[in-house]
Design a protein around this motif. Structure first.
Motif, short mmCIF file in Angstrom:
data_model
loop_
_atom_site.label_atom_id
_atom_site.label_comp_id
_atom_site.label_asym_id
_atom_site.label_seq_id
_atom_site.Cartn_x
_atom_site.Cartn_y
_atom_site.Cartn_z
N ARG A 49 9.31 3.28 5.20
CA ARG A 49 8.09 3.36 4.40
C ARG A 49 7.27 4.60 4.78
O ARG A 49 6.75 5.30 3.91
N ALA A 50 7.14 4.84 6.09
CA ALA A 50 6.36 5.99 6.55
C ALA A 50 6.98 7.30 6.09
O ALA A 50 6.28 8.23 5.68
N CYS A 65 -2.72 7.49 3.59
CA CYS A 65 -2.55 6.74 4.84
C CYS A 65 -1.79 5.45 4.57
O CYS A 65 -1.55 5.06 3.42
N SER A 66 -1.40 4.76 5.64
CA SER A 66 -0.52 3.60 5.49
C SER A 66 -1.15 2.49 4.65
O SER A 66 -0.46 1.82 3.87
N ARG A 70 0.56 1.57 0.98
CA ARG A 70 1.08 0.20 0.86
C ARG A 70 0.42 -0.53 -0.30
O ARG A 70 1.08 -1.25 -1.06
N HIS A 292 -3.60 4.93 13.09
CA HIS A 292 -2.82 4.72 11.87
C HIS A 292 -1.47 4.10 12.21
O HIS A 292 -0.93 3.31 11.44
N LEU A 296 0.19 0.60 10.76
CA LEU A 296 1.54 0.54 10.21
C LEU A 296 2.36 -0.54 10.92
O LEU A 296 3.05 -1.35 10.28
N GLN A 299 1.75 -4.08 9.82
CA GLN A 299 2.38 -4.48 8.56
C GLN A 299 3.64 -5.31 8.81
O GLN A 299 4.08 -6.05 7.94
#
Length: 673
Positions: A49-50, A65-66, A70, A292, A296, A299
């Motif tokens: 995802r990143a 940003c995450s 998302r 950050h 992440l 999550q």
């Protein structure tokens, strides 16, 4: 063919030849392997995802940003799925994206963003953004704003504090701030006066968003807040005082379209995204830096717990606390599930809520489970769909009562700290344990238990100056290696705030470990159990007394509902004597004779409480942590306390009322404890 049949036995032979004492750990090998595979898959998914966000179009919403990317992903993939239920209101993921976009735009107006391509204000791009990061870091902890910032205009990357109850508006504003590239500070909703000003100064806040219902209690603080140069907003309509505008009304007038990702994309995943304040049980709260990267990682919380996208998660924890915001809300975003958000926890309403919303997962703090088992039985607690309870701080006795009464359901106890870099998961369901210490688990989430002075927390070192690992069954200080993947960012303010949190040369020269300050025990099966907090453990008669162990013994008495054990200084005696604050379980009365017989049978002489304090309810923080420091400070002088007090009279072999005469005899050395 015979050789093929013998092959599995030959492969198993090394295991059969292992020493017998290794078998208790090997019996959990399948569970350890399963969780390790899940953890590796979770890490791989988050990394993917990143990487996708980093490669995304920076003009698009998925390049930020995450939190920003998302939300944008979920709005695209599961837009109509319900994200949030609060009272009679419900919001889909698409609606959450739109609401947070509106909030982001109202904050971007305060930044002077023109809304065009590449467009914040001119000073916020490129090198200007990097200088703003530096200015912001310098301002945090000093209460000073960066030079270019005024009360009416925010600087790029400034900190905005939220003083709000748990509500959808809290989430939209938080998400909006993240999308605007601003830092958020979650201020505990009960702080006022000095502690409030301390929180705002320590994180370098330049603006404050407060709940209208808090205005009356905040009115004495408003002159000081204005003197600090804070921009003040209310999350709703206000009739007074002047100078506070309704930020939600402003956001409602903004466009709901996507916000460019470049506005929030961090230069480094180690950059601070928000501040969460420690509970303040030992003094004023400290603003822990949340990166950050940590957002992440959070999550993946519910994926690690075995929750699924179709789950409905019940969350009644404060959002200013990590458990509520990062694990509850961000963890829910990680799997795209539904969260039922409660502004306050109600034990009497809990099972009705679970039935109404078809809740399948309950996120707890141990005290909430105890409140539930102490409720009278109701029809609503039968036939529910809750299959998983996830949280921390659940004691073994409450765990057993909770599962026996409300099961079948699975309890997954975890351990972690807001500012920490280590977490444990009791994925086997072993009652009373907070996690596993298998070598497989520690390959994914490395940590160690080291010997220390349990009263001071000071590590014990060998002749080479290195720390010493504990043996099974021995309490040890939990420490975890600091690395780019598991950093410790510390707190906003001076470096002295993090003093003692980092240990160096632990096992080899140059290594650095995070010191949790918590004592855990690893048993011969590899299960971790919480022992005590360093500083809570006290020494009496030359022996170490763990407050948790004494509390567990006392809580076995059916007439006691709550127990808080701590140590108090007694003039003329070395160390600290044990004292227990007690709350009775209705309709019982205090049976001093049974209590004395029970502690005499189940506790060694040095661990038996010397003083008892009977209370209507225990003093706790807003996150239900017991106030040991405050209770220690209040002591046991009957002239200072209105609660009934009792003292252990060794000569009489009984607990007796602590009268002024007995108190004087104790100070004079005539009463032996």
């Amino acid at each position: 063919m015979a050789a093929l049949l013998l092959l599995p036995l030959l492969l198993l032979l090394p295991l059969l030849l292992l020493k017998l004492h290794r078998w208790p750990q090997l019996r959990w090998l399948a569970a350890d392997l399963a969780f390790t595979v899940r953890a590796l898959r979770c890490k791989r998914a988050l990394r993917a995802r990143a990487l996708a966000a980093a490669a995304a179009d920076r003009e698009g919403p998925e390049g930020g940003c995450s939190l920003a990317w998302r939300l944008a992903q979920l709005a695209r993939q599961r837009g109509e799925h319900t994200f949030l239920i609060h009272g009679a209101r419900s919001f889909s993921y698409a609606e959450a994206e739109r609401q947070s976009n509106r909030a982001a735009r109202i904050f971007l107006r305060a930044l002077g963003w023109d809304g065009g391509p590449g467009g914040r204000s001119a000073e916020s791009a490129g090198e200007g953004e990097r200088s703003a990061h530096s200015a912001r870091d310098a301002a945090a902890g000093s209460g000073r704003a960066p030079a270019e910032c005024s009360a009416a205009r925010l600087a790029p990357g400034a900190t905005v504090a939220l003083l709000l109850p748990a509500s959808p508006e809290f989430l939209w504003l938080w998400f909006g701030l993240a999308k605007a590239g601003l830092r958020t500070a979650f201020v505990p909703s009960a702080v006022r006066r000095g502690p409030l000003l301390h929180c705002l100064r320590s994180c370098g806040a330049r603006a404050l968003v407060l709940a209208p219902e808090f205005l009356e209690s905040l009115e004495p603080d408003l002159p000081e807040l204005r003197a600090m140069g804070l921009q003040l907003w209310a999350a709703g309509p206000v009739s007074h005082p002047a100078g506070i505008s309704d930020i939600l009304a402003g956001a409602a007038a903004e466009a709901e379209g996507p916000v460019p990702g470049y506005l929030s994309a961090p230069q480094s995943m180690a950059d601070t995204s928000l501040y969460i304040f420690t509970s303040g049980t030992t003094g004023l709260p400290k603003a822990a830096r949340i990166s950050h990267l940590k957002i992440l990682q959070c999550q993946g919380f519910y994926q690690l717990c075995g929750a699924r996208p179709e789950d409905v998660i019940y969350l009644a924890l404060p959002l200013y606390h990590m458990s509520g915001s990062l694990l509850g809300v961000v963890g829910c975003l990680g799997i795209g599930a539904t969260v039922v958000l409660k502004s306050r926890f109600s034990a009497g309403q809990f099972w009705e809520d679970c039935q109404r919303h078809e809740v399948t997962v309950f996120q707890y703090i141990g005290e909430l489970c105890r409140y539930l088992v102490n409720q009278p039985p109701t029809e609503a607690e039968r036939g529910h769909k809750v299959r998983l309870a996830v949280g921390s701080g659940l004691r073994a006795d409450t765990w057993e009562r909770f599962v026996r009464r409300f099961g079948p359901l699975r309890v997954l106890e975890t351990y972690g700290l807001t500012e920490g870099n280590v977490a444990t998961f009791n994925y086997t369901g072993q009652r009373g344990a907070v996690g596993r210490a298998s070598w497989l688990y520690r390959r994914v989430f490395p940590f160690s238990l080291i010997r220390c002075d349990v009263a001071t927390g000071e590590p014990t070192r060998d002749a080479q100056g290195h720390c010493v690992a504990t043996s099974p069954g021995e309490p040890g200080l939990l420490v975890a290696p600091v690395s780019p993947q598991s950093p410790f960012l510390g707190y906003a303010g001076g470096p002295e705030l993090a003093q003692g949190k980092l240990l160096r040369d632990v096992f080899r020269p140059g290594d650095v470990f995070f010191n949790t300050g918590d004592l855990l025990v690893c048993d011969d099966q590899g299960f971790l159990r919480f022992h005590d907090r360093t500083g809570d453990t006290f020494r009496w008669k030359g022996e170490n007394v763990a407050t948790t162990e004494v509390a567990e013994v006392l809580e076995a008495l059916d007439f006691l509902q709550e127990v808080n054990v701590y140590g108090v200084a007694v003039p003329g005696h070395e160390g600290r004597a044990g004292m227990a604050a007690l709350v009775l379980r209705p309709p019982h009365t205090l049976d001093l004779a049974e209590l004395y017989a029970h502690v005499s049978e189940n506790l060694p002489p040095y661990a038996r409480p010397r003083f008892l304090r009977l209370q209507a309810s225990l003093a706790t923080t807003e996150t239900f942590k017991q106030q040991k420091v405050r209770m220690t400070r209040e002591g046991f002088d009957p002239s200072d306390l209105s609660d009934p007090l009792y003292v252990l009279d060794q000569a009489a072999g009984a607990y007796l009322p602590l009268t002024p005469a007995r108190y004087s005899a104790l100070l004079a050395g005539d009463l032996r404890i």
